[in-house]
Design a protein around this motif. Sequence first.
Motif, PDB file in Angstrom:
ATOM      1  N   ASP A 146      39.859 -16.392  12.757  1.00 24.75           N
ATOM      2  CA  ASP A 146      40.473 -16.121  11.462  1.00 24.75           C
ATOM      3  C   ASP A 146      39.500 -15.375  10.545  1.00 24.75           C
ATOM      4  N   GLU A 147      40.024 -14.938   9.405  1.00 26.06           N
ATOM      5  CA  GLU A 147      39.233 -14.139   8.468  1.00 26.06           C
ATOM      6  C   GLU A 147      38.004 -14.889   7.972  1.00 26.06           C
ATOM      7  N   ALA A 148      38.142 -16.185   7.724  1.00 26.73           N
ATOM      8  CA  ALA A 148      37.003 -16.968   7.212  1.00 26.73           C
ATOM      9  C   ALA A 148      35.848 -16.968   8.212  1.00 26.73           C
ATOM     10  N   ALA A 149      36.175 -17.072   9.500  1.00 26.41           N
ATOM     11  CA  ALA A 149      35.133 -17.064  10.533  1.00 26.41           C
ATOM     12  C   ALA A 149      34.415 -15.714  10.562  1.00 26.41           C
ATOM     13  N   VAL A 150      35.188 -14.629  10.408  1.00 29.66           N
ATOM     14  CA  VAL A 150      34.586 -13.293  10.423  1.00 29.66           C
ATOM     15  C   VAL A 150      33.695 -13.110   9.193  1.00 29.66           C
ATOM     16  N   ARG A 151      34.195 -13.535   8.032  1.00 30.78           N
ATOM     17  CA  ARG A 151      33.398 -13.396   6.797  1.00 30.78           C
ATOM     18  C   ARG A 151      32.091 -14.190   6.900  1.00 30.78           C
ATOM     19  N   SER A 152      32.137 -15.337   7.534  1.00 30.01           N
ATOM     20  CA  SER A 152      30.930 -16.144   7.714  1.00 30.01           C
ATOM     21  C   SER A 152      29.910 -15.400   8.576  1.00 30.01           C
ATOM     22  N   ARG A 153      30.389 -14.764   9.643  1.00 29.83           N
ATOM     23  CA  ARG A 153      29.497 -14.002  10.513  1.00 29.83           C
ATOM     24  C   ARG A 153      28.962 -12.768   9.783  1.00 29.83           C
ATOM     25  N   MET A 154      29.820 -12.128   8.986  1.00 32.48           N
ATOM     26  CA  MET A 154      29.387 -10.944   8.236  1.00 32.48           C
ATOM     27  C   MET A 154      28.292 -11.311   7.231  1.00 32.48           C
ATOM     28  N   ALA A 155      28.430 -12.478   6.622  1.00 27.26           N
ATOM     29  CA  ALA A 155      27.460 -12.914   5.602  1.00 27.26           C
ATOM     30  C   ALA A 155      26.074 -13.110   6.189  1.00 27.26           C
ATOM     31  N   ALA A 156      26.006 -13.403   7.489  1.00 31.36           N
ATOM     32  CA  ALA A 156      24.719 -13.625   8.151  1.00 31.36           C
ATOM     33  C   ALA A 156      24.075 -12.330   8.637  1.00 31.36           C
ATOM     34  N   GLN A 157      24.805 -11.210   8.492  1.00 27.64           N
ATOM     35  CA  GLN A 157      24.298  -9.925   8.986  1.00 27.64           C
ATOM     36  C   GLN A 157      23.777  -9.058   7.847  1.00 27.64           C
ATOM     37  N   GLU A 158      23.056  -8.004   8.240  1.00 28.76           N
ATOM     38  CA  GLU A 158      22.586  -7.026   7.263  1.00 28.76           C
ATOM     39  C   GLU A 158      23.785  -6.310   6.661  1.00 28.76           C
ATOM     40  N   SER A 159      23.736  -6.052   5.356  1.00 30.22           N
ATOM     41  CA  SER A 159      24.850  -5.392   4.672  1.00 30.22           C
ATOM     42  C   SER A 159      24.887  -3.907   5.001  1.00 30.22           C
ATOM     43  N   ASP A 160      26.039  -3.287   4.755  1.00 23.04           N
ATOM     44  CA  ASP A 160      26.153  -1.838   4.935  1.00 23.04           C
ATOM     45  C   ASP A 160      25.174  -1.104   4.031  1.00 23.04           C
ATOM     46  N   ASP A 161      24.946  -1.628   2.825  1.00 24.78           N
ATOM     47  CA  ASP A 161      23.985  -0.987   1.915  1.00 24.78           C
ATOM     48  C   ASP A 161      22.581  -1.014   2.516  1.00 24.78           C
ATOM     49  N   PHE A 162      22.210  -2.136   3.103  1.00 26.32           N
ATOM     50  CA  PHE A 162      20.908  -2.269   3.767  1.00 26.32           C
ATOM     51  C   PHE A 162      20.786  -1.227   4.878  1.00 26.32           C
ATOM     52  N   LEU A 163      21.834  -1.119   5.694  1.00 28.28           N
ATOM     53  CA  LEU A 163      21.807  -0.175   6.815  1.00 28.28           C
ATOM     54  C   LEU A 163      21.787   1.270   6.315  1.00 28.28           C
ATOM     55  N   ARG A 164      22.578   1.538   5.293  1.00 29.42           N
ATOM     56  CA  ARG A 164      22.675   2.896   4.736  1.00 29.42           C
ATOM     57  C   ARG A 164      21.313   3.373   4.223  1.00 29.42           C
ATOM     58  N   GLU A 165      20.571   2.464   3.606  1.00 29.63           N
ATOM     59  CA  GLU A 165      19.259   2.816   3.052  1.00 29.63           C
ATOM     60  C   GLU A 165      18.228   3.109   4.139  1.00 29.63           C
ATOM     61  N   ARG A 166      18.364   2.476   5.309  1.00 22.73           N
ATOM     62  CA  ARG A 166      17.327   2.567   6.328  1.00 22.73           C
ATOM     63  C   ARG A 166      17.632   3.550   7.460  1.00 22.73           C
ATOM     64  N   ALA A 167      18.894   3.789   7.742  1.00 22.04           N
ATOM     65  CA  ALA A 167      19.252   4.629   8.889  1.00 22.04           C
ATOM     66  C   ALA A 167      19.050   6.110   8.589  1.00 22.04           C
TER      67      ALA A 167
END
Length: 197
Positions: A146-167
């Motif tokens: 479900d969406e809550a499970a996905v959001r929980s996994r997303m919260a534990a990952q690097e954000s798109d902003d973090f990736l955008r700044e470094r890639a």
Amino acid sequence: MIKVGITGGIGSGKSTVCRLFAACGAAVYDSDREAKRLMNDDSDLRVRIIAAFGEECYTAEGLNRPRLAQEVFGHPERLRRLNAIVHPAVIADFRAWAGRQSGDYVVLESAILFSSGLDREVDRTVAVLAPESLRIGRTCRRDGVDEAAVRSRMAAQESDDFLRERADYCLVNIVEADTQAAVEQLDKLFRHESRNS
């Protein structure tokens, strides 16, 4: 030969992008799959994981992933300890694998490219990005969660902003035809860079 790291959050489409690079002729190293293989097949790694997390992390069939996940997830210090054991083995395996490849460039796929230190093993980095709602929908369909499970996994990952700044490059993966065109452009660029370096 140059080495290209591909990263992105859950549901962004890293695997799709890597499949498209493979269709262009690039060899692809899937660090997640290879880490699982190493944890099963590398006896030294197995001994160190058992010493750190207990015998129950392995069964007669091999790595007991649910048990190991229970040991480390939600426990940052334990996860850091596991990563300190596994990441050096993956890095060494990637180096050996890359040394056996031919072609203008190879691709390293890793969801944790920057936090694992794998970014230091590559010459170029590509972040695969997609709108949050699309990522959630893709992951719910793919994993049956479900969406809550996905959001929980997303919260534990690097954000798109973090990736955008470094890639070095960002690739927005919404429509596969557009993504394919972007991959083909990067393929040409990486081949040109490799041949002229």
